[in-house]
Design a protein around this motif. Structure first.
Motif, short mmCIF file in Angstrom:
data_model
loop_
_atom_site.label_atom_id
_atom_site.label_comp_id
_atom_site.label_asym_id
_atom_site.label_seq_id
_atom_site.Cartn_x
_atom_site.Cartn_y
_atom_site.Cartn_z
N GLN A 215 11.38 1.44 24.12
CA GLN A 215 11.02 1.27 25.44
C GLN A 215 11.07 -0.05 25.81
OE1 GLN A 215 7.21 3.37 25.47
NE2 GLN A 215 8.21 5.33 25.91
N LEU A 216 10.46 -0.90 24.93
CA LEU A 216 10.48 -2.41 25.38
C LEU A 216 11.52 -3.21 25.09
CD1 LEU A 216 6.74 -2.85 23.75
CD2 LEU A 216 7.40 -2.64 26.46
N LYS A 217 12.68 -2.62 24.40
CA LYS A 217 14.01 -3.27 24.07
C LYS A 217 13.45 -4.58 23.03
CE LYS A 217 16.77 -1.44 27.71
NZ LYS A 217 16.00 -0.42 27.77
N LYS A 218 12.73 -4.22 22.34
CA LYS A 218 12.16 -5.39 21.17
C LYS A 218 12.52 -4.73 19.92
CE LYS A 218 8.61 -7.87 21.92
NZ LYS A 218 7.18 -8.39 22.45
N PRO A 219 12.59 -5.75 18.81
CA PRO A 219 12.63 -5.35 17.56
C PRO A 219 11.38 -4.67 17.02
CG PRO A 219 13.48 -7.66 17.68
CD PRO A 219 12.66 -7.37 19.06
N ARG A 220 11.40 -3.94 16.23
CA ARG A 220 10.50 -2.87 15.54
C ARG A 220 10.32 -4.09 14.17
NH1 ARG A 220 9.65 0.06 11.26
NH2 ARG A 220 11.84 0.63 10.91
N PRO A 221 9.04 -4.07 13.88
CA PRO A 221 8.64 -4.69 12.79
C PRO A 221 8.80 -3.89 11.58
CG PRO A 221 6.52 -4.35 13.96
CD PRO A 221 7.88 -3.88 14.72
N LYS A 222 8.92 -4.55 10.30
CA LYS A 222 9.03 -3.46 9.06
C LYS A 222 7.53 -3.18 8.92
CE LYS A 222 12.98 -5.85 6.85
NZ LYS A 222 13.74 -4.65 6.93
N LEU A 223 7.40 -2.00 8.60
CA LEU A 223 6.23 -1.16 8.17
C LEU A 223 6.23 -1.10 6.80
CD1 LEU A 223 6.19 1.47 11.31
CD2 LEU A 223 5.61 -1.09 11.26
N ILE A 224 5.12 -1.73 6.13
CA ILE A 224 5.04 -1.82 4.64
C ILE A 224 3.78 -1.19 4.19
CG2 ILE A 224 5.06 -3.24 2.62
CD1 ILE A 224 7.78 -3.33 4.32
N GLY A 225 3.98 -0.21 3.17
CA GLY A 225 2.82 0.41 2.71
C GLY A 225 2.04 -0.10 1.55
N ILE A 226 0.71 -0.33 1.48
CA ILE A 226 -0.05 -0.74 0.50
C ILE A 226 -0.19 0.04 -0.56
CG2 ILE A 226 -2.32 -1.71 -0.34
CD1 ILE A 226 -0.85 -3.31 1.58
N THR A 227 0.14 0.07 -1.77
CA THR A 227 -0.09 1.04 -3.00
C THR A 227 -1.41 0.83 -3.57
OG1 THR A 227 1.04 -0.39 -4.33
CG2 THR A 227 2.40 1.32 -3.31
N VAL A 228 -1.41 0.21 -4.63
CA VAL A 228 -2.59 -0.39 -5.26
C VAL A 228 -2.99 -1.80 -5.34
CG1 VAL A 228 -3.95 -0.18 -7.39
CG2 VAL A 228 -2.45 1.60 -6.97
N LEU A 229 -3.92 -2.32 -4.73
CA LEU A 229 -4.22 -3.72 -4.65
C LEU A 229 -3.99 -4.44 -5.98
CD1 LEU A 229 -7.29 -3.80 -2.24
CD2 LEU A 229 -5.03 -4.31 -1.73
N THR A 230 -3.48 -5.56 -5.85
CA THR A 230 -3.39 -6.37 -7.32
C THR A 230 -4.53 -6.85 -7.76
OG1 THR A 230 -2.72 -8.26 -6.12
CG2 THR A 230 -0.84 -6.95 -6.68
N SER A 231 -5.66 -6.81 -7.21
CA SER A 231 -7.00 -7.11 -7.63
C SER A 231 -7.50 -6.00 -8.51
CB SER A 231 -7.94 -7.46 -6.53
OG SER A 231 -8.08 -6.07 -5.87
N ILE A 232 -6.67 -4.75 -8.45
CA ILE A 232 -7.39 -3.65 -9.24
C ILE A 232 -6.47 -3.16 -10.39
CG2 ILE A 232 -7.50 -1.15 -8.80
CD1 ILE A 232 -8.33 -1.47 -6.19
N GLY A 233 -7.24 -2.91 -11.51
CA GLY A 233 -6.54 -2.51 -12.73
C GLY A 233 -6.85 -1.20 -13.12
N ARG A 234 -6.44 -0.76 -14.14
CA ARG A 234 -6.22 0.71 -14.19
C ARG A 234 -7.84 0.94 -14.35
NH1 ARG A 234 -3.38 4.58 -18.84
NH2 ARG A 234 -4.50 6.55 -18.43
N SER A 235 -8.82 0.32 -15.14
CA SER A 235 -10.13 0.78 -15.47
C SER A 235 -10.91 1.04 -14.08
CB SER A 235 -10.87 -0.22 -16.19
OG SER A 235 -11.06 -1.44 -15.66
N VAL A 236 -10.75 0.12 -13.07
CA VAL A 236 -11.36 0.15 -11.78
C VAL A 236 -10.44 1.50 -11.22
CG1 VAL A 236 -11.68 -0.83 -9.72
CG2 VAL A 236 -11.92 -2.15 -11.80
N MET A 237 -9.39 1.38 -11.20
CA MET A 237 -8.96 2.60 -10.48
C MET A 237 -9.32 3.90 -10.95
SD MET A 237 -4.83 3.42 -10.05
CE MET A 237 -4.63 4.40 -11.53
N ASN A 238 -9.52 4.10 -12.14
CA ASN A 238 -9.94 5.55 -12.78
C ASN A 238 -11.07 5.62 -12.57
OD1 ASN A 238 -7.86 5.16 -15.70
ND2 ASN A 238 -7.15 5.65 -13.79
N ALA A 239 -11.99 4.68 -13.09
CA ALA A 239 -13.52 4.83 -12.77
C ALA A 239 -14.14 4.75 -11.44
CB ALA A 239 -14.31 4.07 -13.82
N GLU A 240 -13.92 3.85 -10.70
CA GLU A 240 -14.44 3.50 -9.29
C GLU A 240 -13.70 4.04 -8.26
OE1 GLU A 240 -15.47 -0.64 -8.92
OE2 GLU A 240 -15.95 -0.68 -10.96
N VAL A 241 -12.38 4.10 -8.21
CA VAL A 241 -11.52 4.50 -7.10
C VAL A 241 -11.45 5.92 -7.33
CG1 VAL A 241 -9.26 4.28 -5.68
CG2 VAL A 241 -10.46 2.29 -6.86
#
Length: 249
Positions: free
Chosen positions: A118-144
């Motif tokens: 509608q605006l005739k402007k480029p669409r930004p790339k839409l990028i998904g967050i998977t698992v933050l790099t500050s999180i390891g397996r132990s936190v992902m399993n036990a806390e998340v």
């Protein structure tokens, strides 16, 4: 901040994003001026909260491209509004949490595509967050509360992102070789937490070198403190360029 003396390389430039995690607008714009010939994107997080769309426009006016790392996560109707807003703002990349679910992601994609048309402007790339790099397996399993390995969870979320129409994902360089064969050709793999050889982790858990990321097939290396806090920013940029050049040798 003085301009870097490293010779620009167009083929490397768009594979590097500099995270501007600074809270002073003058310092941010000085960094843009110093590095805009050598990095393709500038990532904004808290700086966007402080200075808003006005800062985006100032960086765009300097010729910089914007990676707006909002990590959006809300109901589909709210993401619909964000889709249009991101097109109007003129950013080049924006992030969204895959954990918001397919309906939310699909509405974000639909809204952005519609607004761009509608605006005739480029669409930004839409990028998904998977698992933050500050999180390891132990936190992902036990806390998340997510079982299994980080690699399996990143791949699961990456498949959801691809199915919903996103353009790529954010993950660590350590998952690249595991997930890449299962994703569409041209799907953008963005890797934060990359460092020079021998550097500390800072607040990241899943940390890898520039060479690791390039070898694994990263499409965009996100760097920040390793460049901005370097005693010799020229050398810091040159090291990233060397990793990219080695992959093409």
């Amino acid at each position: 901040m003085s301009a870097t003396k490293v010779k620009p390389n167009a083929s490397h430039k768009d594979r590097i994003c500099l995270a501007l995690d600074l809270n002073d607008e003058a310092q941010i714009l000085a960094a843009v001026d110093a590095f805009k010939e050598h990095v393709g994107y500038f990532k904004l997080n808290s700086a966007f909260t402080l200075f808003g769309p006005d800062l985006v426009q100032k960086i765009l006016a300097r010729g910089g491209k914007i990676f707006l790392d909002l990590k959006l996560h809300d109901i589909p109707n709210t993401l619909s509004g964000y889709g249009e807003a991101m097109v109007r703002l003129g950013v080049h990349i924006v992030t969204v949490h895959i954990s918001g679910g397919s309906e939310m992601l699909e509405e974000f994609v639909r809204s952005a595509k519609q607004a761009a048309g509608q605006l005739k402007k480029p669409r930004p790339k839409l990028i998904g967050i998977t698992v933050l790099t500050s999180i390891g397996r132990s936190v992902m399993n036990a806390e998340v509360g997510i079982e299994g390995t980080v690699e399996d969870e990143v791949l699961r979320k990456a498949r959801i992102a691809a199915s919903a129409g996103l353009d790529g994902i954010v993950c660590s360089a350590g998952e690249l070789e595991f997930i890449r064969p299962h994703l569409p050709q041209g799907f953008l793999l963005v890797t934060p937490g990359v460092r020079p050889e021998g550097s500390g982790k800072d607040d990241h858990q899943r940390v890898y070198t520039y060479a690791d990321a390039v070898k694994g097939g990263s499409g965009l290396l996100v760097v920040g403190r390793s460049v901005l806090n370097a005693k010799n920013p020229d050398l810091a940029i040159a090291e990233i360029y060397s990793a990219l050049e080695a992959a093409n040798a």
